[in-house]
Design a protein around this motif. Structure first.
Motif, PDB file in Angstrom:
ATOM      1  N   LEU A  28      99.679  31.247 -23.698  1.00  0.00           N
ATOM      2  CA  LEU A  28      98.536  32.148 -23.568  1.00  0.00           C
ATOM      3  C   LEU A  28      97.207  31.385 -23.595  1.00  0.00           C
ATOM      4  CD1 LEU A  28      98.366  35.159 -23.155  1.00  0.00           C
ATOM      5  CD2 LEU A  28      98.012  35.431 -25.589  1.00  0.00           C
ATOM      6  N   GLU A  29      97.120  30.344 -24.420  1.00  0.00           N
ATOM      7  CA  GLU A  29      95.895  29.535 -24.466  1.00  0.00           C
ATOM      8  C   GLU A  29      95.628  28.860 -23.119  1.00  0.00           C
ATOM      9  OE1 GLU A  29      96.188  26.832 -27.774  1.00  0.00           O
ATOM     10  OE2 GLU A  29      96.055  28.457 -29.235  1.00  0.00           O
ATOM     11  N   ASN A  30      96.681  28.392 -22.453  1.00  0.00           N
ATOM     12  CA  ASN A  30      96.505  27.758 -21.140  1.00  0.00           C
ATOM     13  C   ASN A  30      96.036  28.750 -20.090  1.00  0.00           C
ATOM     14  OD1 ASN A  30      97.215  25.202 -22.002  1.00  0.00           O
ATOM     15  ND2 ASN A  30      99.383  25.524 -21.608  1.00  0.00           N
ATOM     16  N   ILE A  31      96.381  30.018 -20.256  1.00  0.00           N
ATOM     17  CA  ILE A  31      95.951  31.041 -19.299  1.00  0.00           C
ATOM     18  C   ILE A  31      94.515  31.494 -19.591  1.00  0.00           C
ATOM     19  CG2 ILE A  31      96.325  33.432 -18.558  1.00  0.00           C
ATOM     20  CD1 ILE A  31      99.326  32.908 -18.932  1.00  0.00           C
ATOM     21  N   ILE A  32      94.232  31.820 -20.855  1.00  0.00           N
ATOM     22  CA  ILE A  32      92.929  32.395 -21.211  1.00  0.00           C
ATOM     23  C   ILE A  32      91.844  31.322 -21.360  1.00  0.00           C
ATOM     24  CG2 ILE A  32      91.693  33.738 -22.961  1.00  0.00           C
ATOM     25  CD1 ILE A  32      94.228  35.349 -23.368  1.00  0.00           C
ATOM     26  N   TRP A  33      92.209  30.166 -21.884  1.00  0.00           N
ATOM     27  CA  TRP A  33      91.245  29.076 -22.078  1.00  0.00           C
ATOM     28  C   TRP A  33      91.650  27.853 -21.257  1.00  0.00           C
ATOM     29  CZ3 TRP A  33      92.009  29.379 -28.060  1.00  0.00           C
ATOM     30  CH2 TRP A  33      91.319  30.460 -28.571  1.00  0.00           C
ATOM     31  N   SER A  35      89.916  25.639 -19.741  1.00  0.00           N
ATOM     32  CA  SER A  35      89.051  24.469 -19.959  1.00  0.00           C
ATOM     33  C   SER A  35      88.714  24.270 -21.427  1.00  0.00           C
ATOM     34  CB  SER A  35      87.774  24.618 -19.130  1.00  0.00           C
ATOM     35  OG  SER A  35      87.095  25.795 -19.494  1.00  0.00           O
ATOM     36  N   GLY A  36      89.563  24.760 -22.321  1.00  0.00           N
ATOM     37  CA  GLY A  36      89.362  24.574 -23.751  1.00  0.00           C
ATOM     38  C   GLY A  36      88.983  25.861 -24.452  1.00  0.00           C
ATOM     39  N   PRO A  37      89.173  25.901 -25.780  1.00  0.00           N
ATOM     40  CA  PRO A  37      88.913  27.125 -26.536  1.00  0.00           C
ATOM     41  C   PRO A  37      87.448  27.543 -26.537  1.00  0.00           C
ATOM     42  CG  PRO A  37      89.518  25.330 -28.007  1.00  0.00           C
ATOM     43  CD  PRO A  37      89.660  24.818 -26.622  1.00  0.00           C
ATOM     44  N   ILE A  38      87.234  28.855 -26.552  1.00  0.00           N
ATOM     45  CA  ILE A  38      85.892  29.438 -26.626  1.00  0.00           C
ATOM     46  C   ILE A  38      85.806  30.225 -27.924  1.00  0.00           C
ATOM     47  CG2 ILE A  38      84.248  31.008 -25.532  1.00  0.00           C
ATOM     48  CD1 ILE A  38      85.792  30.461 -22.887  1.00  0.00           C
ATOM     49  N   CYS A  39      84.848  29.891 -28.760  1.00  0.00           N
ATOM     50  CA  CYS A  39      84.689  30.573 -30.043  1.00  0.00           C
ATOM     51  C   CYS A  39      84.237  32.014 -29.797  1.00  0.00           C
ATOM     52  CB  CYS A  39      83.670  29.844 -30.908  1.00  0.00           C
ATOM     53  SG  CYS A  39      83.367  30.653 -32.497  1.00  0.00           S
ATOM     54  N   PRO A  40      84.980  33.009 -30.309  1.00  0.00           N
ATOM     55  CA  PRO A  40      84.577  34.400 -30.110  1.00  0.00           C
ATOM     56  C   PRO A  40      83.366  34.791 -30.959  1.00  0.00           C
ATOM     57  CG  PRO A  40      86.546  34.304 -31.457  1.00  0.00           C
ATOM     58  CD  PRO A  40      86.250  32.901 -31.021  1.00  0.00           C
ATOM     59  N   ASN A  41      83.022  33.984 -31.960  1.00  0.00           N
ATOM     60  CA  ASN A  41      81.901  34.297 -32.844  1.00  0.00           C
ATOM     61  C   ASN A  41      80.563  33.812 -32.286  1.00  0.00           C
ATOM     62  OD1 ASN A  41      83.609  35.353 -35.054  1.00  0.00           O
ATOM     63  ND2 ASN A  41      84.331  33.250 -35.122  1.00  0.00           N
ATOM     64  N   CYS A  42      80.527  32.557 -31.827  1.00  0.00           N
ATOM     65  CA  CYS A  42      79.258  32.004 -31.343  1.00  0.00           C
ATOM     66  C   CYS A  42      79.268  31.703 -29.847  1.00  0.00           C
ATOM     67  CB  CYS A  42      78.874  30.756 -32.137  1.00  0.00           C
ATOM     68  SG  CYS A  42      80.019  29.376 -31.970  1.00  0.00           S
ATOM     69  N   GLY A  43      80.427  31.758 -29.198  1.00  0.00           N
ATOM     70  CA  GLY A  43      80.517  31.564 -27.760  1.00  0.00           C
ATOM     71  C   GLY A  43      80.507  30.122 -27.288  1.00  0.00           C
ATOM     72  N   VAL A  44      80.566  29.164 -28.197  1.00  0.00           N
ATOM     73  CA  VAL A  44      80.540  27.750 -27.829  1.00  0.00           C
ATOM     74  C   VAL A  44      81.889  27.380 -27.202  1.00  0.00           C
ATOM     75  CG1 VAL A  44      80.364  25.398 -28.714  1.00  0.00           C
ATOM     76  CG2 VAL A  44      78.866  27.167 -29.597  1.00  0.00           C
ATOM     77  N   THR A  45      81.833  26.644 -26.094  1.00  0.00           N
ATOM     78  CA  THR A  45      83.034  26.259 -25.362  1.00  0.00           C
ATOM     79  C   THR A  45      83.509  24.872 -25.766  1.00  0.00           C
ATOM     80  OG1 THR A  45      82.248  27.540 -23.492  1.00  0.00           O
ATOM     81  CG2 THR A  45      83.985  25.965 -23.047  1.00  0.00           C
ATOM     82  N   PHE A  81      89.523  31.125 -35.730  1.00  0.00           N
ATOM     83  CA  PHE A  81      89.896  32.128 -34.734  1.00  0.00           C
ATOM     84  C   PHE A  81      91.195  31.711 -34.046  1.00  0.00           C
ATOM     85  CE2 PHE A  81      87.244  29.011 -32.651  1.00  0.00           C
ATOM     86  CZ  PHE A  81      87.830  28.813 -31.411  1.00  0.00           C
ATOM     87  N   THR A  82      91.809  32.660 -33.357  1.00  0.00           N
ATOM     88  CA  THR A  82      92.980  32.396 -32.534  1.00  0.00           C
ATOM     89  C   THR A  82      92.772  33.059 -31.179  1.00  0.00           C
ATOM     90  OG1 THR A  82      94.227  34.369 -33.142  1.00  0.00           O
ATOM     91  CG2 THR A  82      94.511  32.442 -34.561  1.00  0.00           C
ATOM     92  N   ILE A  83      93.727  32.887 -30.306  1.00  0.00           N
ATOM     93  CA  ILE A  83      93.677  33.478 -28.977  1.00  0.00           C
ATOM     94  C   ILE A  83      93.786  35.002 -29.041  1.00  0.00           C
ATOM     95  CG2 ILE A  83      96.155  33.371 -28.486  1.00  0.00           C
ATOM     96  CD1 ILE A  83      93.436  32.410 -26.026  1.00  0.00           C
ATOM     97  N   ARG A  84      94.251  35.540 -30.147  1.00  0.00           N
ATOM     98  CA  ARG A  84      94.430  36.987 -30.303  1.00  0.00           C
ATOM     99  C   ARG A  84      93.102  37.749 -30.362  1.00  0.00           C
ATOM    100  NH1 ARG A  84      99.187  39.245 -33.152  1.00  0.00           N
ATOM    101  NH2 ARG A  84     100.854  37.739 -33.076  1.00  0.00           N
ATOM    102  N   ILE A  85      92.034  37.098 -30.833  1.00  0.00           N
ATOM    103  CA  ILE A  85      90.747  37.757 -31.022  1.00  0.00           C
ATOM    104  C   ILE A  85      90.226  38.269 -29.684  1.00  0.00           C
ATOM    105  CG2 ILE A  85      88.367  37.484 -31.842  1.00  0.00           C
ATOM    106  CD1 ILE A  85      90.454  37.229 -34.071  1.00  0.00           C
ATOM    107  N   GLY A  86      89.854  39.550 -29.654  1.00  0.00           N
ATOM    108  CA  GLY A  86      89.292  40.151 -28.461  1.00  0.00           C
ATOM    109  C   GLY A  86      90.321  40.576 -27.419  1.00  0.00           C
TER     110      GLY A  86
END
Length: 145
Positions: A28-33, A35-45, A81-86
């Motif tokens: 799921l991380e490879n599909i949703i992110w 180019s790398g994880p995106i913080c759901p709190n501050c939006g930093v990539t 956070f995890t990929i589950r958020i949002g």
């Protein structure tokens, strides 16, 4: 269907991400992110790191706690956070690989699948199966081309 290295028939439900929790998070991380994880709190990539070996609090079912797969921590805001958020998986205690298995069952079925059938196929309670089915159906597009 396909054939594995041992010459046995494999179905779509035999895929690793539908069997293993860590593989489900990686899938799921490879599909949703991509180019790398995106913080759901501050939006930093791509400014987060993975926390390994973190466990939940001990319980009767899991006396040593349960491993928290896919847990990340943002370097900027310091929140976890995890990929589950949002997503539809948020606030659910059902394992992610069971969610992915339910999505596969509901999206590839020719007919509707009831909560009782999901309960039997996934090994979760009927109430949880109803919730999973409801969230998945709500997330699916209504009119496909």
């Amino acid at each position: 269907m396909s054939i594995d290295e041992n010459g046995l028939m494999m179905t779509e439900l035999d895929a690793e991400h539908l069997q293993d929790e860590k593989a489900a998070f990686d899938f799921l991380e490879n599909i949703i992110w991509p180019s790398g994880p995106i913080c759901p709190n501050c939006g930093v990539t791509d400014n987060a790191y993975t926390l390994h070996g973190v466990r939940t609090k001990p319980s009767k079912k899991f006396p040593n706690g349960k491993v928290r797969h896919g847990l990340k921590k943002c370097k900027d805001c310091g929140k976890q956070f995890t990929i589950r958020i949002g997503t539809m998986f948020e606030s659910s205690h059902i394992e992610l690989h069971l969610w992915l298995r339910a999505i596969n069952l509901l999206s590839t079925s020719n007919k509707k699948i009831s909560a009782v059938q999901l309960h039997q196929k996934l090994g979760i309670t009927v109430k949880s199966a109803w919730l999973v089915g409801r969230r998945i159906r709500k997330a699916m597009p209504r009119d496909l081309p």
